[in-house]
Each structure stands twice: as structure tokens, then as C-alpha cells.
Design a protein around this motif. Structure first.
Motif, mmCIF file in Angstrom:
data_model
loop_
_atom_site.group_PDB
_atom_site.id
_atom_site.type_symbol
_atom_site.label_atom_id
_atom_site.label_comp_id
_atom_site.label_asym_id
_atom_site.label_seq_id
_atom_site.Cartn_x
_atom_site.Cartn_y
_atom_site.Cartn_z
ATOM 1 N N ARG A 7 29.951 -49.690 0.492
ATOM 2 C CA ARG A 7 29.900 -50.392 -0.609
ATOM 3 C C ARG A 7 29.062 -50.153 -1.701
ATOM 4 N NH1 ARG A 7 31.183 -56.178 2.778
ATOM 5 N NH2 ARG A 7 33.415 -55.923 3.028
ATOM 6 N N ASP A 8 27.664 -49.840 -1.528
ATOM 7 C CA ASP A 8 26.892 -49.598 -1.893
ATOM 8 C C ASP A 8 26.901 -48.278 -2.778
ATOM 9 O OD1 ASP A 8 25.581 -51.999 -1.698
ATOM 10 O OD2 ASP A 8 23.979 -51.070 -0.155
ATOM 11 N N GLU A 9 27.739 -47.232 -2.152
ATOM 12 C CA GLU A 9 28.041 -46.121 -2.631
ATOM 13 C C GLU A 9 29.155 -45.763 -3.294
ATOM 14 O OE1 GLU A 9 27.472 -43.436 0.800
ATOM 15 O OE2 GLU A 9 25.334 -43.742 0.740
ATOM 16 N N LEU A 10 29.868 -46.974 -3.771
ATOM 17 C CA LEU A 10 31.108 -46.954 -4.347
ATOM 18 C C LEU A 10 30.861 -46.422 -5.814
ATOM 19 C CD1 LEU A 10 32.687 -50.321 -3.486
ATOM 20 C CD2 LEU A 10 33.634 -48.107 -2.826
ATOM 21 N N LYS A 11 31.952 -45.447 -6.186
ATOM 22 C CA LYS A 11 31.755 -44.832 -7.500
ATOM 23 C C LYS A 11 33.121 -44.975 -8.157
ATOM 24 C CE LYS A 11 32.289 -40.288 -5.565
ATOM 25 N NZ LYS A 11 32.471 -40.706 -4.169
ATOM 26 N N LYS A 12 33.311 -44.650 -9.467
ATOM 27 C CA LYS A 12 34.385 -44.917 -10.179
ATOM 28 C C LYS A 12 35.451 -43.755 -9.814
ATOM 29 C CE LYS A 12 35.875 -44.992 -15.103
ATOM 30 N NZ LYS A 12 35.479 -44.911 -16.574
ATOM 31 N N GLY A 13 36.718 -43.954 -9.503
ATOM 32 C CA GLY A 13 37.792 -43.317 -9.280
ATOM 33 C C GLY A 13 38.055 -43.258 -7.810
ATOM 34 N N ASP A 14 37.376 -43.930 -7.011
ATOM 35 C CA ASP A 14 37.460 -44.034 -5.388
ATOM 36 C C ASP A 14 38.787 -44.791 -5.384
ATOM 37 O OD1 ASP A 14 35.300 -42.759 -4.890
ATOM 38 O OD2 ASP A 14 34.133 -44.279 -4.278
ATOM 39 N N GLY A 25 44.460 -56.582 1.504
ATOM 40 C CA GLY A 25 45.600 -55.435 1.565
ATOM 41 C C GLY A 25 46.021 -54.881 0.312
ATOM 42 N N ILE A 26 45.269 -55.198 -0.766
ATOM 43 C CA ILE A 26 45.614 -54.446 -2.084
ATOM 44 C C ILE A 26 44.843 -53.175 -2.192
ATOM 45 C CG2 ILE A 26 45.358 -54.951 -4.463
ATOM 46 C CD1 ILE A 26 45.129 -57.975 -3.950
ATOM 47 N N PHE A 27 45.902 -52.315 -2.495
ATOM 48 C CA PHE A 27 45.348 -50.935 -2.537
ATOM 49 C C PHE A 27 45.320 -50.526 -4.100
ATOM 50 C CE2 PHE A 27 47.620 -50.967 1.364
ATOM 51 C CZ PHE A 27 46.921 -50.116 2.211
ATOM 52 N N GLY A 28 44.125 -49.900 -4.250
ATOM 53 C CA GLY A 28 43.784 -49.565 -5.944
ATOM 54 C C GLY A 28 42.812 -48.589 -5.893
ATOM 55 N N LYS A 29 42.641 -48.045 -7.245
ATOM 56 C CA LYS A 29 41.564 -47.151 -7.782
ATOM 57 C C LYS A 29 40.753 -47.785 -8.593
ATOM 58 C CE LYS A 29 42.138 -44.094 -10.732
ATOM 59 N NZ LYS A 29 42.713 -42.773 -11.605
ATOM 60 N N ILE A 30 39.264 -47.409 -8.239
ATOM 61 C CA ILE A 30 38.108 -48.299 -8.872
ATOM 62 C C ILE A 30 38.216 -47.699 -10.220
ATOM 63 C CG2 ILE A 30 35.576 -48.604 -9.117
ATOM 64 C CD1 ILE A 30 35.423 -48.524 -5.938
ATOM 65 N N VAL A 31 37.996 -48.813 -11.497
ATOM 66 C CA VAL A 31 38.120 -48.294 -12.773
ATOM 67 C C VAL A 31 36.228 -48.682 -13.131
ATOM 68 C CG1 VAL A 31 38.970 -48.705 -15.104
ATOM 69 C CG2 VAL A 31 40.507 -48.808 -13.109
ATOM 70 N N GLU A 32 36.003 -49.813 -12.841
ATOM 71 C CA GLU A 32 34.646 -50.095 -13.048
ATOM 72 C C GLU A 32 33.980 -50.734 -12.138
ATOM 73 O OE1 GLU A 32 33.132 -53.322 -16.456
ATOM 74 O OE2 GLU A 32 34.961 -52.613 -16.936
ATOM 75 N N ILE A 33 32.791 -50.583 -12.164
ATOM 76 C CA ILE A 33 31.837 -51.141 -11.122
ATOM 77 C C ILE A 33 30.619 -52.100 -11.677
ATOM 78 C CG2 ILE A 33 30.168 -50.843 -9.103
ATOM 79 C CD1 ILE A 33 31.640 -48.198 -8.650
ATOM 80 N N ASN A 34 30.477 -53.050 -11.263
ATOM 81 C CA ASN A 34 29.420 -54.034 -11.904
ATOM 82 C C ASN A 34 28.507 -54.266 -10.676
ATOM 83 O OD1 ASN A 34 30.683 -54.279 -14.544
ATOM 84 N ND2 ASN A 34 31.845 -55.861 -13.600
ATOM 85 N N ASP A 35 27.497 -55.165 -11.083
ATOM 86 C CA ASP A 35 26.573 -55.438 -9.548
ATOM 87 C C ASP A 35 27.387 -56.207 -8.401
ATOM 88 O OD1 ASP A 35 24.369 -54.556 -11.332
ATOM 89 O OD2 ASP A 35 24.005 -56.603 -11.932
ATOM 90 N N PHE A 36 28.099 -57.113 -8.855
ATOM 91 C CA PHE A 36 28.749 -57.763 -7.691
ATOM 92 C C PHE A 36 30.144 -57.838 -7.628
ATOM 93 C CE2 PHE A 36 24.713 -59.988 -8.590
ATOM 94 C CZ PHE A 36 24.133 -59.753 -7.430
ATOM 95 N N THR A 37 30.820 -57.335 -8.654
ATOM 96 C CA THR A 37 32.236 -57.076 -8.623
ATOM 97 C C THR A 37 32.693 -55.597 -8.977
ATOM 98 O OG1 THR A 37 32.329 -57.737 -11.130
ATOM 99 C CG2 THR A 37 32.559 -59.515 -9.542
#
Length: 106
Positions: free
Chosen positions: A51-58, A65-77
Motif C-alpha cells: 500500500r505504501d508503494e502504490l503509484k499512479k496507473g496501478d 471487489g471493485i477493480f480499477g486503475k489508480i488515478v490519484e494518490i493522497n495521504d490516506f485515500t
């Protein structure tokens, strides 16, 4: 003299029996530690690192059970984009899997 010897012998026998009575309990705790507690702590540590190594586009999956692609990362969300181009704001704690290596469904 004989009485003192008998008392000493009786005392050492009682101490040995006390240890033998607790030995199964100690073994149960050790088994629980190695087969249940330790692996769970290891999984939690790996998940926190992920979770700490998440990046945009993952590509990720949430606990719901929701699948998606990361668009933006904030501190806790994290804001993820789902297939219908909708964007959802979810907690980082809700991210459970990396889906980058899963083949696309038809």
C-alpha cells in the motif's frame, strides 16, 4: 537427618512436576506462534509495504471487489477509475491486490 533428606527430595520432585505440567501449554503457545501469529504478521507487513508503494496507473482491487486503475494518490485515500470511466475515492486500507499481471477479461 532422614527427615531433612526426605523433605529435600520431595521438594525437588514437586518442582520437576510443575515444569512438566506447564510444558504442554508452552508447546501449544509456540506452535500457535509459528503457524498462526507469525505468518499473519508477515502478511500484514507485506500488505502495508504494498500500500505504501502504490503509484499512479496501478491496477488494483478493493476489499469490496471493485477493480480499477489508480488515478490519484493522497495521504490516506486513493482515487480509482473503474471500467465505466467513473472515479471512486477509497481509503488506502481498502486496496488489497495488485491486478497488473491479471489478463484482461473478454
Amino acid at each position: 537427618m532422614n527427615t531433612i533428606f526426605m523433605l529435600t527430595l520431595q521438594q525437588t520432585a514437586t518442582q520437576g512436576n510443575a515444569f512438566m505440567q506447564f510444558l504442554p501449554l508452552i508447546l501449544i503457545v509456540v506452535v500457535f506462534w509459528f503457524f498462526m501469529i507469525r505468518p499473519q504478521m508477515k502478511r500484514q507487513k507485506e500488505l502495508k509495504k504494498y500500500r505504501d508503494e502504490l503509484k499512479k496507473g496501478d491496477k488494483v482491487m478493493t476489499t469490496g471487489g471493485i477493480f480499477g486503475k489508480i488515478v490519484e494518490i493522497n495521504d490516506f485515500t486513493v482515487i480509482i477509475e473503474v471500467e465505466s470511466q467513473a472515479r471512486l475515492k477509497v481509503s488506502k486500507e481498502a486496496i488489497v491486490k495488485d491486478m497488473t499481471d491479471v489478463p484482461a477479461s473478454k
